[in-house]
Design a protein around this motif. Sequence first.
Motif, PDB file in Angstrom:
ATOM      1  N   LEU A   2       0.827  -1.207   0.000  1.00 26.73           N
ATOM      2  CA  LEU A   2       0.000   0.000   0.000  1.00 26.73           C
ATOM      3  C   LEU A   2       0.859   1.255   0.000  1.00 26.73           C
ATOM      4  N   LEU A   3       1.905   1.272   0.814  1.00 22.88           N
ATOM      5  CA  LEU A   3       2.802   2.425   0.858  1.00 22.88           C
ATOM      6  C   LEU A   3       3.522   2.619  -0.479  1.00 22.88           C
ATOM      7  N   LEU A   4       3.906   1.528  -1.128  1.00 23.20           N
ATOM      8  CA  LEU A   4       4.558   1.625  -2.439  1.00 23.20           C
ATOM      9  C   LEU A   4       3.600   2.175  -3.486  1.00 23.20           C
ATOM     10  N   ALA A   5       2.339   1.748  -3.421  1.00 29.68           N
ATOM     11  CA  ALA A   5       1.339   2.273  -4.355  1.00 29.68           C
ATOM     12  C   ALA A   5       1.135   3.770  -4.152  1.00 29.68           C
ATOM     13  N   MET A   6       1.173   4.241  -2.927  1.00 26.49           N
ATOM     14  CA  MET A   6       1.048   5.669  -2.647  1.00 26.49           C
ATOM     15  C   MET A   6       2.237   6.439  -3.207  1.00 26.49           C
ATOM     16  N   GLN A   7       3.420   5.826  -3.175  1.00 28.25           N
ATOM     17  CA  GLN A   7       4.597   6.457  -3.775  1.00 28.25           C
ATOM     18  C   GLN A   7       4.401   6.605  -5.282  1.00 28.25           C
ATOM     19  N   VAL A   8       3.855   5.577  -5.935  1.00 28.42           N
ATOM     20  CA  VAL A   8       3.627   5.621  -7.382  1.00 28.42           C
ATOM     21  C   VAL A   8       2.652   6.737  -7.742  1.00 28.42           C
ATOM     22  N   LEU A   9       1.643   6.946  -6.905  1.00 27.50           N
ATOM     23  CA  LEU A   9       0.638   7.971  -7.167  1.00 27.50           C
ATOM     24  C   LEU A   9       1.146   9.384  -6.880  1.00 27.50           C
ATOM     25  N   GLY A  10       2.364   9.466  -6.384  1.00 30.53           N
ATOM     26  CA  GLY A  10       2.894  10.783  -6.073  1.00 30.53           C
ATOM     27  C   GLY A  10       2.513  11.263  -4.694  1.00 30.53           C
ATOM     28  N   LEU A  11       2.008  10.337  -3.874  1.00 30.58           N
ATOM     29  CA  LEU A  11       1.638  10.694  -2.505  1.00 30.58           C
ATOM     30  C   LEU A  11       2.765  10.361  -1.548  1.00 30.58           C
ATOM     31  N   SER A  12       3.991  10.621  -2.002  1.00 29.35           N
ATOM     32  CA  SER A  12       5.153  10.295  -1.172  1.00 29.35           C
ATOM     33  C   SER A  12       5.144  11.082   0.129  1.00 29.35           C
ATOM     34  N   GLY A  13       4.596  12.288   0.066  1.00 26.65           N
ATOM     35  CA  GLY A  13       4.533  13.083   1.293  1.00 26.65           C
ATOM     36  C   GLY A  13       3.628  12.440   2.322  1.00 26.65           C
ATOM     37  N   VAL A  14       2.500  11.892   1.848  1.00 28.14           N
ATOM     38  CA  VAL A  14       1.584  11.217   2.767  1.00 28.14           C
ATOM     39  C   VAL A  14       2.242   9.974   3.347  1.00 28.14           C
ATOM     40  N   ALA A  15       2.888   9.182   2.445  1.00 27.17           N
ATOM     41  CA  ALA A  15       3.545   7.953   2.903  1.00 27.17           C
ATOM     42  C   ALA A  15       4.665   8.267   3.885  1.00 27.17           C
ATOM     43  N   SER A  16       5.473   9.307   3.557  1.00 21.31           N
ATOM     44  CA  SER A  16       6.563   9.683   4.462  1.00 21.31           C
ATOM     45  C   SER A  16       6.024  10.172   5.793  1.00 21.31           C
ATOM     46  N   GLY A  17       4.897  10.876   5.702  1.00 23.05           N
ATOM     47  CA  GLY A  17       4.288  11.349   6.941  1.00 23.05           C
ATOM     48  C   GLY A  17       3.794  10.209   7.803  1.00 23.05           C
ATOM     49  N   MET A  18       3.255   9.168   7.137  1.00 23.38           N
ATOM     50  CA  MET A  18       2.780   8.008   7.894  1.00 23.38           C
ATOM     51  C   MET A  18       3.936   7.301   8.587  1.00 23.38           C
ATOM     52  N   LEU A  19       5.072   7.232   7.904  1.00 27.81           N
ATOM     53  CA  LEU A  19       6.228   6.547   8.477  1.00 27.81           C
ATOM     54  C   LEU A  19       7.040   7.440   9.400  1.00 27.81           C
TER      55      LEU A  19
END
Length: 274
Positions: free
Chosen positions: A74-91
């Motif tokens: 799921l986190l990798l899919a968010m990176q693909v969508l350009g939601l790296s900021g959201v994923a980084s924020g989650m981590l």
Amino acid sequence: MLDELNQVLLDYWHQFLHLLPKLLIALVVVAIGLTVANHVSALLGRKLRQRSHDALLADFLTNFTRWALLLAGLLLAMQVLGLSGVASGMLGAAGLSAFIVGFALKDIAENFLAGVVLAFNRPFRIHDTVQVRDLMGEVEALNLRTTLIRTFDGKHIFLPNALVLREPLTNYTRDGFIRQDFLISVDLGTELTSDRIEELLLNYVRGHRGVETRDPHTPYSIVEKMSSTSVDLRIFIWAYSEDYRRGTLELKSALLKGSKAMLQAEGFVVSGVN
């Protein structure tokens, strides 16, 4: 006004078309992540069962691995969508996440951590008979949040892992053997002695199927009460407890009825069994 609305919708459509390839790739990543999670967790579960022979720990680690891989996908899919900021924020927001989990998801986090402790500490195995508070039954599964126990009357009870870890737990089958006892009262005749009654009872229980006779689990008896006309004998036996209901409860019932019938056949007057 209509022209402005059409322009807004057109902009959204262009943005969707621009995002569509990434969305399709993200869906493929999620699908691959789901497939990998299922296959890897199943493979890990088989390997753990073959090597450890502990189905409880194997099932728990299998479920944990599956959910961890799904989260990674799921986190990798968010990176693909350009939601790296959201994923980084989650981590990266560990402190805030810990506060949220501790405040809003306290019970879930507590039961999950308790499940980890139970899986590695292993106070019970699958099919063990345990008692927590006044609840008694056979362990069927240890999940991420609950422990599943099936009572002898067929009820399925889902106990929170934290409760199982916190409360005193009695395991009736961990050792493989469990001691049972019963009391039998016999009237004494003029030529009858308690020694003779003890001998008959011990010979009977030693020959009964399901009674363990090897050291240190040999049957024995004590005189609990004695008068000039009667004697109360308590017989202690060890039974194989893998199947608690059949190995102990049904065995004790059979010994009570059989001991009384045997003594009566020998001419004794049995005043009570318990």
